[in-house]
Write a protein that holds these residues in place. Structure first.
Motif, mmCIF file in Angstrom:
data_model
loop_
_atom_site.group_PDB
_atom_site.id
_atom_site.type_symbol
_atom_site.label_atom_id
_atom_site.label_comp_id
_atom_site.label_asym_id
_atom_site.label_seq_id
_atom_site.Cartn_x
_atom_site.Cartn_y
_atom_site.Cartn_z
ATOM 1 N N SER A 620 -44.662 41.832 107.254
ATOM 2 C CA SER A 620 -43.519 42.586 106.747
ATOM 3 C C SER A 620 -43.374 43.943 107.396
ATOM 4 C CB SER A 620 -43.642 42.749 105.234
ATOM 5 O OG SER A 620 -44.924 43.269 104.894
ATOM 6 N N ASN A 621 -44.423 44.427 108.013
ATOM 7 C CA ASN A 621 -44.385 45.759 108.607
ATOM 8 C C ASN A 621 -45.315 45.765 109.814
ATOM 9 O OD1 ASN A 621 -44.048 48.604 108.902
ATOM 10 N ND2 ASN A 621 -46.040 48.880 107.916
ATOM 11 N N LEU A 622 -44.838 46.253 110.946
ATOM 12 C CA LEU A 622 -45.660 46.358 112.145
ATOM 13 C C LEU A 622 -45.227 47.593 112.922
ATOM 14 C CD1 LEU A 622 -47.828 45.277 114.056
ATOM 15 C CD2 LEU A 622 -46.058 43.874 115.152
ATOM 16 N N LYS A 623 -46.168 48.485 113.126
ATOM 17 C CA LYS A 623 -45.890 49.740 113.814
ATOM 18 C C LYS A 623 -47.039 50.042 114.775
ATOM 19 C CE LYS A 623 -45.058 54.672 112.794
ATOM 20 N NZ LYS A 623 -45.036 55.674 111.697
ATOM 21 N N ILE A 624 -46.692 50.464 115.967
ATOM 22 C CA ILE A 624 -47.680 50.822 116.984
ATOM 23 C C ILE A 624 -47.484 52.297 117.320
ATOM 24 C CG2 ILE A 624 -48.530 50.359 119.310
ATOM 25 C CD1 ILE A 624 -47.345 47.546 119.048
ATOM 26 N N ARG A 625 -48.598 53.039 117.360
ATOM 27 C CA ARG A 625 -48.529 54.477 117.619
ATOM 28 C C ARG A 625 -49.479 54.850 118.766
ATOM 29 N NH1 ARG A 625 -51.302 56.630 114.211
ATOM 30 N NH2 ARG A 625 -51.887 54.997 112.739
ATOM 31 N N ALA A 626 -49.154 55.918 119.459
ATOM 32 C CA ALA A 626 -50.037 56.463 120.491
ATOM 33 C C ALA A 626 -49.795 57.961 120.602
ATOM 34 C CB ALA A 626 -49.794 55.795 121.837
ATOM 35 N N THR A 627 -50.873 58.733 120.696
ATOM 36 C CA THR A 627 -50.763 60.186 120.837
ATOM 37 C C THR A 627 -51.788 60.685 121.842
ATOM 38 O OG1 THR A 627 -52.353 60.667 119.051
ATOM 39 C CG2 THR A 627 -50.034 60.438 118.434
ATOM 40 N N TYR A 628 -51.474 61.828 122.431
ATOM 41 C CA TYR A 628 -52.379 62.477 123.390
ATOM 42 C C TYR A 628 -52.088 63.963 123.342
ATOM 43 C CZ TYR A 628 -54.551 63.882 127.786
ATOM 44 O OH TYR A 628 -55.330 64.511 128.731
ATOM 45 N N GLY A 629 -53.168 64.767 123.362
ATOM 46 C CA GLY A 629 -52.918 66.199 123.325
ATOM 47 C C GLY A 629 -54.169 67.030 123.398
ATOM 48 N N ILE A 681 -65.690 84.315 128.796
ATOM 49 C CA ILE A 681 -65.828 83.440 127.634
ATOM 50 C C ILE A 681 -64.459 83.200 127.009
ATOM 51 C CG2 ILE A 681 -66.713 83.352 125.263
ATOM 52 C CD1 ILE A 681 -69.294 84.509 126.281
ATOM 53 N N THR A 682 -64.187 81.951 126.683
ATOM 54 C CA THR A 682 -62.838 81.576 126.254
ATOM 55 C C THR A 682 -62.891 80.487 125.195
ATOM 56 O OG1 THR A 682 -60.676 80.862 127.084
ATOM 57 C CG2 THR A 682 -62.608 79.831 128.076
ATOM 58 N N TRP A 683 -61.726 79.858 124.976
ATOM 59 C CA TRP A 683 -61.558 78.870 123.922
ATOM 60 C C TRP A 683 -62.409 77.623 124.174
ATOM 61 C CZ3 TRP A 683 -57.795 80.016 120.158
ATOM 62 C CH2 TRP A 683 -56.944 81.069 120.466
ATOM 63 N N GLU A 684 -62.871 77.053 123.109
ATOM 64 C CA GLU A 684 -63.367 75.678 123.151
ATOM 65 C C GLU A 684 -62.161 74.766 122.961
ATOM 66 O OE1 GLU A 684 -65.722 73.143 119.891
ATOM 67 O OE2 GLU A 684 -66.927 74.763 120.719
ATOM 68 N N THR A 685 -62.025 73.760 123.799
ATOM 69 C CA THR A 685 -60.851 72.888 123.727
ATOM 70 C C THR A 685 -61.259 71.431 123.551
ATOM 71 O OG1 THR A 685 -60.755 72.618 126.139
ATOM 72 C CG2 THR A 685 -59.494 74.433 125.177
ATOM 73 N N ALA A 686 -60.350 70.658 122.984
ATOM 74 C CA ALA A 686 -60.601 69.234 122.769
ATOM 75 C C ALA A 686 -59.365 68.449 123.194
ATOM 76 C CB ALA A 686 -60.923 68.956 121.303
ATOM 77 N N THR A 687 -59.568 67.513 124.098
ATOM 78 C CA THR A 687 -58.508 66.588 124.498
ATOM 79 C C THR A 687 -58.660 65.319 123.673
ATOM 80 O OG1 THR A 687 -58.559 67.467 126.741
ATOM 81 C CG2 THR A 687 -57.465 65.345 126.414
ATOM 82 N N LYS A 688 -57.613 64.949 122.943
ATOM 83 C CA LYS A 688 -57.701 63.834 122.004
ATOM 84 C C LYS A 688 -56.674 62.753 122.336
ATOM 85 C CE LYS A 688 -59.441 66.585 118.132
ATOM 86 N NZ LYS A 688 -59.471 66.712 116.658
ATOM 87 N N THR A 689 -57.137 61.508 122.283
ATOM 88 C CA THR A 689 -56.269 60.348 122.478
ATOM 89 C C THR A 689 -56.415 59.432 121.272
ATOM 90 O OG1 THR A 689 -56.618 60.465 124.866
ATOM 91 C CG2 THR A 689 -55.712 58.416 123.990
ATOM 92 N N ASN A 690 -55.296 58.926 120.788
ATOM 93 C CA ASN A 690 -55.326 58.062 119.600
ATOM 94 C C ASN A 690 -54.355 56.892 119.773
ATOM 95 O OD1 ASN A 690 -56.279 58.235 116.488
ATOM 96 N ND2 ASN A 690 -54.262 57.305 116.606
ATOM 97 N N LEU A 691 -54.810 55.695 119.445
ATOM 98 C CA LEU A 691 -53.961 54.508 119.409
ATOM 99 C C LEU A 691 -54.007 53.959 117.989
ATOM 100 C CD1 LEU A 691 -55.035 52.718 122.717
ATOM 101 C CD2 LEU A 691 -52.990 54.103 122.340
ATOM 102 N N GLY A 692 -52.842 53.768 117.394
ATOM 103 C CA GLY A 692 -52.790 53.343 116.002
ATOM 104 C C GLY A 692 -51.965 52.093 115.805
ATOM 105 N N LEU A 693 -52.343 51.332 114.807
ATOM 106 C CA LEU A 693 -51.633 50.109 114.445
ATOM 107 C C LEU A 693 -51.502 50.052 112.932
ATOM 108 C CD1 LEU A 693 -50.468 47.311 115.346
ATOM 109 C CD2 LEU A 693 -52.768 46.393 114.953
ATOM 110 N N GLU A 694 -50.278 49.853 112.444
ATOM 111 C CA GLU A 694 -50.031 49.705 111.018
ATOM 112 C C GLU A 694 -49.406 48.336 110.783
ATOM 113 O OE1 GLU A 694 -47.776 52.965 109.490
ATOM 114 O OE2 GLU A 694 -48.921 54.451 110.631
ATOM 115 N N VAL A 695 -49.998 47.573 109.879
ATOM 116 C CA VAL A 695 -49.552 46.211 109.617
ATOM 117 C C VAL A 695 -49.372 46.014 108.118
ATOM 118 C CG1 VAL A 695 -50.060 43.755 109.878
ATOM 119 C CG2 VAL A 695 -50.796 45.371 111.644
#
Length: 1024
Positions: A620-629, A681-695
């Motif tokens: 009844s529901n299907l969603k695919i997500r992707a993020t990067y930042g 000396i500077t910021w600590e940074t994090a590169t994040k990638t996410n793949l999501g599925l909602e069913v």
């Protein structure tokens, strides 16, 4: 077109009225009201209007007026809640429009019979790693992380925002579930990028309730609970203690002097006079089997078309399990009273302008033992059980003594934990006061969908504490006449004891924070298909602390920034989003003071495509997500050492002074550079990638899966090697942004909702989180033994020795690699020579066990209801975690101190754990795999090395909560003018399944502290 009045009643599927349902005109949300306590509403609307009926947890309905005046509606429970509005960074979005990885939970799911909200998080939210190490009231916060730990800097915990304001984990712990409107965690870059400098470790986002239009609705919750340890550490009996103490002497030195003569052992075994031959159960002397706690929450909400309000007051009474000596005129048991007051008021200044005031205060009043409950448990472990009783009763000779006659021995310098507990008490008061003004301006008259929002907040925190105590008088037995069963008592410290209270003050703490936020929002739909939204946010935060110890600490903590979100969706099928945070921090040099943290995300709602129609009955529901930042973290280094671009110079260093002059009488202190400035000396940074599925399956089951990975860079760490030629030797550690770490994992959540007919319903839910990490760059020597390197191992991985077994005899010791840790022999731990150089050194350590932070946390539960009855239970567990039994703190008969300055001049002698007494190496029973090595009355350093010998698996499964409730039928409550009355029985930590049995496994290596509590509770909630 003229307006007309419509009215009606909104009910649920069972026919019960639904209060608080939002009734509004579609495309004109300014025309709205909400149902009253009886589910009724009245609203003036255009005759051709379409009316929206919405409430969280129910399917939204749209109804055309079409000339009708009475419109009654039945709302059905929602399975997917796609149209629900969820709280996101600096605003709200429809759930179906969310691109980022976030998890929301109904506040009622966090309701447990305890005063600490953080203890309810484990297993409830996918993506949260949480565990509780202590059950002491006021010190029982759970540790929690979002998607584990991916930095080895000091700031590892998530950002906690309550109504947009950053607060601490203790403030979260005090928050009442009754006051929460929404609870969400933000996990990926798109969800957290707007917080820029603060979002690298994830965000917990909470909003509190506001008033709704309608009559005043009052709710009262009263609870009384019984709290007891889930498991106590078991000690050997006093006779076994003495026999094995003698064995500990002889097994190390056959000519050694026995600690306890046989006559003392025999008389103790025979139960001869307990004051002459004491057998003191220190735990029984200090602690009760259980205690009782109470909680009361009152809240009222309501309002009219102009003003709405939500007011709440809470009292939590938490008590410890320590006993109180009635001969004192004070209470030394833990008594923590927490008062909370909340006022959220919203006023419509005009049809387009809304003002809000939020006032919140938390006030802790604490009384308890001077050194805390955990320390009292630790002192029980370090007190000899056969030297003296806790106290002596007053005999004829001492009938006029006004003080407690505490037991002791020798010169009165042994530890008596009972005296330590009752000799005094500590009071502290902790206050948090928050005042917030909000202003919202709808600018639809300028252009449709445009609005402005402003927040001004000031927060004040204060703490002060006082300890009051007397110096105990120590007594010991002089002689004992067995024929008359009498003994004499002698005073040991006549000149040192006191009968009055002295006092010591804790350092006073005062903290003031000012926060300003301004935002512009634009949301518009074009041609019913193109949804465009944008937001810009400006924020400024200033925090100052008083009574600090250094110039650096006295300077304000400041952050400033601009954030933005821009999103577009087409026909509810394709979604795109761009977010950024541009933040400044006072910690860094001017050319690195600002950081830019962007992120992008996209989603595809597959089930909204026309080609999916044939499959909708099943999926009844299907969603695919992707993020990067990219997100940032400015909390590098140490809270007390922030300005690394500035040199830290001691202008008056006596150690660098000089004496000169003709008669060497002229002296001046010198100058020393503690730390050289480093503008890189500077910021600590994090590169994040996410793949999501909602069913969504059959419109009843919802599953959400997120796969993620993260790369953390610029982690501040101490340089492993600085050449002498640089000329900075003798200064403090040199630091640089050279560390890197990575993390990856999976979050899974599933829920099921089903109504079976009119009276029976079923809900089930499950969450699973796997979060692992590893060192990518860690400056260390280039070891020839590559297993010593941190690279590739989890961030909380422990290094230690491989313990093969215990030495069988002295011949094996002589023919094994030399172990360079001091004295050892038969029955002591044998370690593996990993590098084969014929000796055991630090080069033979390797990564052992799982990380000390669990990599897997999961939970599952079920709730059922039939007519007026409901029953729910929830299980929670964790896995892939190792902890270590402390071989020094648990070593029998030795003197152990947790710090070098603890209990100066006091003689300590550890108790004997029953598990060690039952399973240790001895010359008569040479068990090479016994739990404890050969006994000793002194610390054997060979046996206290971090190794696999005392490593334990921290995995467990716990029946976390159970609740049985009964709601009085509406026909009865209406007769007494009540809306709803519910009685319930509940409990937490009722059962635990684990291979580890010495103490509650969730406490890990902290097992000698205040135990985690098992709670049974009875409560009632009344609404009217």
């Amino acid at each position: 077109m003229p307006n007309k009045e419509i009215r009606g009643t909104v009910t649920d599927s069972s026919g019960a009225p639904l209060p608080g349902v939002t009734v509004s005109v579609k495309n004109d949300p300014s025309v709205a009201t909400s149902t009253d306590l009886n589910g009724k509403y009245i609203l003036d609307v255009p005759d051709n209007a379409v009316i929206l009926f919405s409430m969280v947890g129910f399917d939204r309905q749209e109804v055309s007026v079409s000339g009708r005046e009475i419109i009654n509606i039945t709302l059905m429970p929602s399975s997917n809640q796609l149209n629900d509005v969820v709280v996101v960074a600096f605003g709200t979005q429809k759930k179906q429009e969310v691109v980022g990885a976030m998890t929301s939970i109904s506040p009622k799911e966090l309701k447990i019979p305890a005063s600490n909200l953080t203890t309810a998080l484990a297993g409830r939210l996918a993506g949260v790693i949480a565990y509780q190490r202590s059950g002491e009231p006021g010190a029982d916060n759970a540790d929690f992380f979002i998607r584990g730990v991916t930095t080895f800097g000091y700031k590892k915990d998530p950002l906690i925002l309550i109504d947009g304001i950053e607060l601490s984990s203790t403030d979260l712990a005090r928050l009442q579930v009754d006051d929460i409107a929404s609870f969400s965690i933000m996990k990926d870059a798109t969800a957290t990028a707007l917080y820029g400098a603060r979002g690298a470790n994830g965000v917990i986002l909470i909003t509190t309730k506001e008033g709704v239009e309608g009559k005043a609705r009052v709710s009262v919750r009263i609870e009384n609970s019984v709290s007891a340890p889930t498991r106590n550490v078991e000690f050997a009996d006093p006779v076994t203690y003495m026999n094995l103490a003698n064995e500990a002497v002889l097994t190390r030195d056959p000519l050694g002097v026995l600690l306890y003569p046989q006559s003392k052992i025999d008389n103790t075994l025979a139960g001869t006079n307990p004051y002459a031959y004491p057998a003191t159960d220190w735990r029984k002397a200090l602690f009760k089997d259980y205690t009782m706690n109470q909680r009361v929450n009152f809240n009222v909400s309501g309002g009219g078309k102009v003003a709405r309000y939500y007011l709440a007051a809470t009292l939590n009474q938490d008590n410890g399990v320590l006993k109180v000596d009635d001969r004192n005129n004070f209470n030394s048991n833990i008594n923590l009273k927490t008062y909370e007051l909340r006022s959220n008021v919203n006023i419509n200044l005009t049809k387009t302008t809304e003002a809000g005031i939020r006032l919140y205060g938390t006030f802790d009043d604490y009384t308890g033992p001077i050194s805390g409950g955990t320390d009292m448990y630790r002192k029980v472990m370090r007190a000899n059980p056969v030297l003296f009783p806790a106290y002596f009763p007053a005999d004829e000779q001492h009938r006029y003594v006004q003080h407690i006659m505490f037991g002791n021995a020798a010169d009165g310098n042994y530890l008596n934990p009972y005296a330590e507990m009752v000799k005094g008490y500590k009071d502290y008061t902790k206050t948090l006061v928050l005042a917030q003004f909000e202003l919202k301006q709808d600018l639809s008259f300028v252009t449709k969908g445009l609005s402005l929002n402003g927040i001004f907040n000031t927060t004040r925190q204060a703490y002060f504490g006082v300890a009051r105590s007397y110096k105990p008088f120590w007594y010991q037995t002089g002689g004992y006449d067995k024929l008359t069963d009498t003994y004499t008592i002698s005073l040991l410290n006549e000149n040192e004891g006191t009968e009055y209270l002295d006092y010591n003050e804790d350092p006073k703490q005062v903290n003031a924070t000012t926060y300003i936020q301004a935002s512009a929002n634009y949301t518009r739909t074009f041609s019913d298909k193109h949804d465009i939204s944008g937001m810009l946010v400006f924020l400024l935060n200033n925090q100052v602390e008083a009574n600090v110890s250094s110039l650096q600490a006295s300077l304000p903590h400041r952050n400033i920034g601009v954030s933005g979100r821009f999103s577009y969706s087409y026909n509810n099928r394709y979604f795109g989003e761009f977010d950024f945070g541009y933040n400044g921090s006072e910690r860094f040099y001017e050319d690195k003071r600002f950081g830019f943290f962007p992120s992008v995300g996209a989603a595809w709602y597959v089930s909204n495509e026309s080609f999916w129609e044939p499959y909708k009955k099943v999926i009844s529901n299907l969603k695919i997500r992707a993020t990067y930042g990219l997100v940032g973290n400015d909390a590098v280094g140490d809270p007390q050492d922030r300005f690394f671009y500035l040199s830290d110079v001691n202008m008056n260093d006596a150690a660098r002074g000089s004496v000169f002059g003709t008669d060497n009488r002229y002296a001046r202190n010198g100058i020393f550079v503690n730390r050289y400035g480093n503008s890189d000396i500077t910021w600590e940074t994090a590169t994040k990638t996410n793949l999501g599925l909602e069913v969504g399956i059959f419109d009843q089951v919802n599953v959400q899966v997120d796969l993620y990975q993260e790369h953390r860079r610029n982690i501040l760490m101490t340089r492993a090697y600085i050449p002498m030629t640089l000329g900075v030797s003798g200064t403090s550690d040199i630091k640089a942004n050279i560390g890197e770490a990575a993390g990856k994992g999976i979050d899974v959540s599933a829920d099921y909702n089903k109504y079976f007919g009119k009276y029976f319903w079923l809900q089930a839910r499950a969450n699973f989180t796997y979060a692992t990490s590893k060192f990518e760059v860690y400056e260390e020597p280039d070891y020839a033994e590559k297993y010593l390197s941190h690279k590739g191992w989890p961030l909380t991985q422990q290094w230690g020795y491989i313990a093969e077994r215990l030495f069988a005899d002295d011949d094996e010791v002589a023919n094994s690699p030399l172990q360079g840790f001091g004295e050892y022999g038969a029955g002591d731990i044998k370690y593996r020579d990993l590098n084969g150089d014929g000796q055991i050194t630090s080069l033979d350590r390797m990564a052992i066990g799982y990380p000390s932070t669990p990599e897997i946390v999961y939970g599952f539960g079920i709730s059922v209801g039939y007519k007026s009855f409901d029953l729910s239970c929830f299980f929670q567990g964790l896995a892939r975690e190792s902890f270590w039994i402390d071989p020094e703190a648990t070593a029998p008969f030795v003197a152990y101190r947790y710090s070098s300055d603890e209990l100066p001049g006091t003689l300590l002698q550890n108790q004997l754990l029953k598990a060690y007494a039952d399973d240790h190496w001895s010359e008569d029973h040479r068990n090479l795999y016994a739990l404890w090595p050969r006994l000793s009355t002194r610390t054997i350093a060979n046996n206290t090395q971090t190794s696999t010998w005392f490593m334990r698996n921290g995995a467990f499964l716990r029946l976390k909560t159970v609740e049985l409730g009964y709601t009085l039928p509406q026909r009865l409550t209406q007769k007494i003018h009540l809306e709803k009355t519910r009685f319930y029985l509940s409990g937490i930590n009722l059962l635990t399944f684990s291979h580890f049995k010495l103490w509650d496994v969730e406490m890990g290596g902290n097992g000698l502290g205040y135990p985690v509590q098992r709670v049974t509770n009875i409560g009632v909630q009344v609404s009217f």
